[in-house]
Design a protein around this motif. Structure first.
Motif, PDB file in Angstrom:
ATOM      1  N   ARG A 129       0.633  -1.021  -0.088  1.00 15.42           N
ATOM      2  CA  ARG A 129      -0.087   0.041  -0.014  1.00 15.42           C
ATOM      3  C   ARG A 129       0.742   1.123   0.018  1.00 15.42           C
ATOM      4  NH1 ARG A 129      -4.220  -1.728   4.592  1.00 15.42           N
ATOM      5  NH2 ARG A 129      -5.244  -3.129   3.391  1.00 15.42           N
ATOM      6  N   LEU A 130       2.128   1.095   0.839  1.00 17.18           N
ATOM      7  CA  LEU A 130       2.726   2.376   0.742  1.00 17.18           C
ATOM      8  C   LEU A 130       3.535   2.836  -0.678  1.00 17.18           C
ATOM      9  CD1 LEU A 130       4.663   4.572   2.561  1.00 17.18           C
ATOM     10  CD2 LEU A 130       6.176   2.806   2.933  1.00 17.18           C
ATOM     11  N   ARG A 131       3.957   1.505  -1.258  1.00 20.47           N
ATOM     12  CA  ARG A 131       4.707   1.592  -2.494  1.00 20.47           C
ATOM     13  C   ARG A 131       3.547   2.558  -3.593  1.00 20.47           C
ATOM     14  NH1 ARG A 131       7.159  -3.331  -1.125  1.00 20.47           N
ATOM     15  NH2 ARG A 131       5.543  -4.550  -2.007  1.00 20.47           N
ATOM     16  N   ARG A 132       2.387   1.927  -3.418  1.00 19.87           N
ATOM     17  CA  ARG A 132       1.223   2.351  -4.375  1.00 19.87           C
ATOM     18  C   ARG A 132       0.899   3.871  -4.136  1.00 19.87           C
ATOM     19  NH1 ARG A 132      -1.417  -2.777  -3.658  1.00 19.87           N
ATOM     20  NH2 ARG A 132      -2.875  -1.695  -1.959  1.00 19.87           N
ATOM     21  N   TRP A 133       0.918   4.187  -3.000  1.00 20.07           N
ATOM     22  CA  TRP A 133       0.853   5.462  -2.354  1.00 20.07           C
ATOM     23  C   TRP A 133       1.959   6.489  -2.914  1.00 20.07           C
ATOM     24  CZ3 TRP A 133      -2.506   8.956  -0.274  1.00 20.07           C
ATOM     25  CH2 TRP A 133      -1.988  10.374   0.131  1.00 20.07           C
ATOM     26  N   GLU A 134       3.184   5.996  -2.843  1.00 19.02           N
ATOM     27  CA  GLU A 134       4.288   6.764  -3.230  1.00 19.02           C
ATOM     28  C   GLU A 134       4.422   6.880  -4.755  1.00 19.02           C
ATOM     29  OE1 GLU A 134       7.476   4.581  -1.634  1.00 19.02           O
ATOM     30  OE2 GLU A 134       7.524   5.833   0.181  1.00 19.02           O
ATOM     31  N   GLN A 135       3.810   6.003  -5.602  1.00 19.55           N
ATOM     32  CA  GLN A 135       3.866   5.943  -6.938  1.00 19.55           C
ATOM     33  C   GLN A 135       2.894   6.953  -7.293  1.00 19.55           C
ATOM     34  OE1 GLN A 135       3.177   2.019  -8.190  1.00 19.55           O
ATOM     35  NE2 GLN A 135       5.190   1.183  -7.832  1.00 19.55           N
ATOM     36  N   ARG A 136       1.645   6.973  -6.645  1.00 12.22           N
ATOM     37  CA  ARG A 136       0.472   8.066  -6.864  1.00 12.22           C
ATOM     38  C   ARG A 136       0.884   9.418  -6.611  1.00 12.22           C
ATOM     39  NH1 ARG A 136      -4.251   4.252  -5.087  1.00 12.22           N
ATOM     40  NH2 ARG A 136      -4.298   2.658  -6.430  1.00 12.22           N
ATOM     41  N   MET A 183       1.364   3.855   7.076  1.00  9.15           N
ATOM     42  CA  MET A 183       1.081   2.887   6.157  1.00  9.15           C
ATOM     43  C   MET A 183       2.325   1.919   6.235  1.00  9.15           C
ATOM     44  SD  MET A 183      -0.737   4.425   2.931  1.00  9.15           S
ATOM     45  CE  MET A 183       0.473   5.947   2.814  1.00  9.15           C
ATOM     46  N   ALA A 184       3.349   2.142   6.826  1.00  7.65           N
ATOM     47  CA  ALA A 184       4.770   1.501   6.690  1.00  7.65           C
ATOM     48  C   ALA A 184       4.344   0.129   7.324  1.00  7.65           C
ATOM     49  CB  ALA A 184       6.052   2.125   7.004  1.00  7.65           C
ATOM     50  N   GLY A 185       5.129  -1.008   6.737  1.00  8.76           N
ATOM     51  CA  GLY A 185       5.062  -2.218   7.328  1.00  8.76           C
ATOM     52  C   GLY A 185       5.873  -2.320   8.668  1.00  8.76           C
ATOM     53  N   SER A 186       6.935  -1.856   8.575  1.00  8.19           N
ATOM     54  CA  SER A 186       7.896  -1.694   9.729  1.00  8.19           C
ATOM     55  C   SER A 186       8.248  -0.131   9.959  1.00  8.19           C
ATOM     56  CB  SER A 186       9.231  -2.407   9.429  1.00  8.19           C
ATOM     57  OG  SER A 186      10.307  -2.325  10.640  1.00  8.19           O
ATOM     58  N   ARG A 187       7.624   0.501  10.895  1.00  6.03           N
ATOM     59  CA  ARG A 187       7.757   1.868  11.064  1.00  6.03           C
ATOM     60  C   ARG A 187       8.919   2.118  11.697  1.00  6.03           C
ATOM     61  NH1 ARG A 187       2.448   0.610  12.981  1.00  6.03           N
ATOM     62  NH2 ARG A 187       0.763   1.776  11.796  1.00  6.03           N
ATOM     63  N   TRP A 188       9.725   1.470  12.431  1.00  2.00           N
ATOM     64  CA  TRP A 188      11.026   1.663  12.801  1.00  2.00           C
ATOM     65  C   TRP A 188      12.093   1.898  11.782  1.00  2.00           C
ATOM     66  CZ3 TRP A 188      14.161   3.949  15.663  1.00  2.00           C
ATOM     67  CH2 TRP A 188      15.631   3.563  15.841  1.00  2.00           C
ATOM     68  N   GLN A 189      11.941   0.741  10.804  1.00  2.00           N
ATOM     69  CA  GLN A 189      12.727   0.887   9.594  1.00  2.00           C
ATOM     70  C   GLN A 189      12.416   1.711   8.700  1.00  2.00           C
ATOM     71  OE1 GLN A 189      15.032  -1.431   8.829  1.00  2.00           O
ATOM     72  NE2 GLN A 189      15.693  -0.716   7.078  1.00  2.00           N
ATOM     73  N   ILE A 222      12.883  15.188  -1.801  1.00  2.00           N
ATOM     74  CA  ILE A 222      11.544  15.055  -2.382  1.00  2.00           C
ATOM     75  C   ILE A 222      12.140  14.380  -4.096  1.00  2.00           C
ATOM     76  CG2 ILE A 222       9.737  16.048  -3.689  1.00  2.00           C
ATOM     77  CD1 ILE A 222       9.007  17.515  -1.371  1.00  2.00           C
ATOM     78  N   VAL A 223      13.278  15.225  -4.264  1.00  2.00           N
ATOM     79  CA  VAL A 223      13.695  14.800  -5.638  1.00  2.00           C
ATOM     80  C   VAL A 223      14.297  13.526  -5.642  1.00  2.00           C
ATOM     81  CG1 VAL A 223      15.445  15.365  -7.608  1.00  2.00           C
ATOM     82  CG2 VAL A 223      14.135  17.258  -6.538  1.00  2.00           C
ATOM     83  N   PHE A 224      15.150  12.938  -4.590  1.00  2.00           N
ATOM     84  CA  PHE A 224      15.633  11.826  -4.589  1.00  2.00           C
ATOM     85  C   PHE A 224      14.260  10.673  -4.424  1.00  2.00           C
ATOM     86  CE2 PHE A 224      19.843  13.342  -3.052  1.00  2.00           C
ATOM     87  CZ  PHE A 224      20.464  12.696  -3.754  1.00  2.00           C
ATOM     88  N   MET A 225      13.559  10.999  -3.493  1.00  2.00           N
ATOM     89  CA  MET A 225      12.401  10.190  -3.539  1.00  2.00           C
ATOM     90  C   MET A 225      11.574   9.967  -4.739  1.00  2.00           C
ATOM     91  SD  MET A 225       9.192  10.513  -0.578  1.00  2.00           S
ATOM     92  CE  MET A 225       8.999  12.254  -1.306  1.00  2.00           C
ATOM     93  N   VAL A 226      11.061  10.724  -5.638  1.00  2.00           N
ATOM     94  CA  VAL A 226      10.597  10.811  -6.881  1.00  2.00           C
ATOM     95  C   VAL A 226      11.212  10.060  -7.754  1.00  2.00           C
ATOM     96  CG1 VAL A 226       9.528  11.841  -8.812  1.00  2.00           C
ATOM     97  CG2 VAL A 226       9.109  12.650  -6.515  1.00  2.00           C
ATOM     98  N   VAL A 227      12.713  10.243  -7.696  1.00  2.00           N
ATOM     99  CA  VAL A 227      13.496   9.314  -8.677  1.00  2.00           C
ATOM    100  C   VAL A 227      13.375   7.917  -8.414  1.00  2.00           C
ATOM    101  CG1 VAL A 227      16.039   9.065  -9.149  1.00  2.00           C
ATOM    102  CG2 VAL A 227      15.018  11.196  -9.346  1.00  2.00           C
ATOM    103  N   ARG A 228      13.541   7.753  -6.972  1.00  2.00           N
ATOM    104  CA  ARG A 228      13.579   6.315  -6.596  1.00  2.00           C
ATOM    105  C   ARG A 228      12.075   5.769  -7.058  1.00  2.00           C
ATOM    106  NH1 ARG A 228      14.462   7.252  -1.809  1.00  2.00           N
ATOM    107  NH2 ARG A 228      12.616   7.131  -0.877  1.00  2.00           N
TER     108      ARG A 228
END
Length: 274
Positions: A11-18, A72-78, A103-109
């Motif tokens: 769910r977190l990955r889908r959220w980040e992509q959107r 939404m993270a599976g492992s919040r500490w990680q 943000i730029v790094f995050m969107v690139v990833r």
């Protein structure tokens, strides 16, 4: 029943992509609203207040987005462990402009499906992130330093020169922060510079490793093909020898000719004059 960590991570990955597109849009608006009042100290108060309102609103939206991703993270500490810099740029006001770099790094990833695409675009990504980091650091250090009477950084040119010498770890010492906020910005700039250098080094090392692996695989295939061809030539040679035995050599035919001549009773001719 609560979702498992794997489901939450999906769910977190889908959220980040959107959300990648509108995060970039917010970052550009934030950059404009933050830079204009600093670069133009004579800006009317009305516009200055409007810019401050825009930057605070966008910062609040980014903070809410970070909290949602944390939930939404599976492992919040990680999640927190790998995003400490993101958290610092949200909590510490002097570092808020550097949130744009993360943000730029995050969107690139998020929008890079394979490591190969990262390598192909590495130069563009690093150049863009470095330029953004230097520009934002220059704006931030100028904003907090020029209000101090003892400051040595009073113009954008000074701030840009200080940012370049700091991020490259040269540190001439001719310009330096004199406030606590300025020192925090300097620390963030050093960490950001090290992170960019580490990104380049790690990606190039991975590229060279893969290249050498490809070369070793190609060499192994070539050696195998040569061995197969050698075995095929040997087999064909054996088949040829089996079908066509070798003819008698000239040295073996010589004594036979002499013996045949003796049986005929003909002696060899003598030399003339003997």
């Amino acid at each position: 029943m609560s979702a498992t960590p794997a489901i939450r991570d999906r769910r977190l990955r889908r959220w980040e992509q959107r959300t990648g597109g509108w995060l970039i849009g917010l970052a550009m608006i934030y950059l404009t609203a933050y830079a204009v009042p600093i670069l133009d100290p004579q800006l009317p108060r009305t516009w200055r207040n409007a810019a401050e309102t825009v930057t605070f609103t966008i910062w609040a939206l980014l903070a809410v987005e970070f909290v949602l991703r944390f939930a939404m993270a599976g492992s919040r500490w990680q999640f927190l462990k790998v995003r400490l810099f993101d958290l610092a740029t949200l909590v510490l006001p002097p570092l808020r402009p550097l949130r744009l770099v993360t943000i730029v790094f995050m969107v690139v990833r998020r929008n890079t499906s394979t490591l190969g695409r990262v390598r192909l675009r590495l130069g563009s990504y690093v150049a863009a992130c470095t330029a953004l980091l230097l520009f934002l650091s220059s704006l931030a250090i100028l904003d907090v330093e020029r209000r101090n009477p003892d400051a040595s950084i009073t113009t954008f040119g000074d701030a840009l020169w200080w940012s370049v010498t700091t991020v490259t770890t040269v540190g001439y010492g001719d310009l330096y922060p004199t406030t606590t906020e300025g020192r925090l910005i300097a620390i963030a700039l050093m960490v950001g510079g090290i992170a960019l250098a580490g990104l380049v080094t790690a990606t190039l090392a991975s590229w060279f490793t893969d290249r050498f692996s490809d070369l070793r695989a190609t060499e192994a295939r070539t050696t195998s093909e040569i061995s197969a061809l050698t075995e095929e030539v040997r087999r064909l040679r054996e088949e040829l020898h089996a079908r066509h035995p070798a003819a008698p050599s000239a040295s073996a035919a010589g004594p036979r000719v002499a013996s045949d001549a003796g049986l005929d009773g003909k002696a060899p001719c003598a030399r003339k004059g003997s």
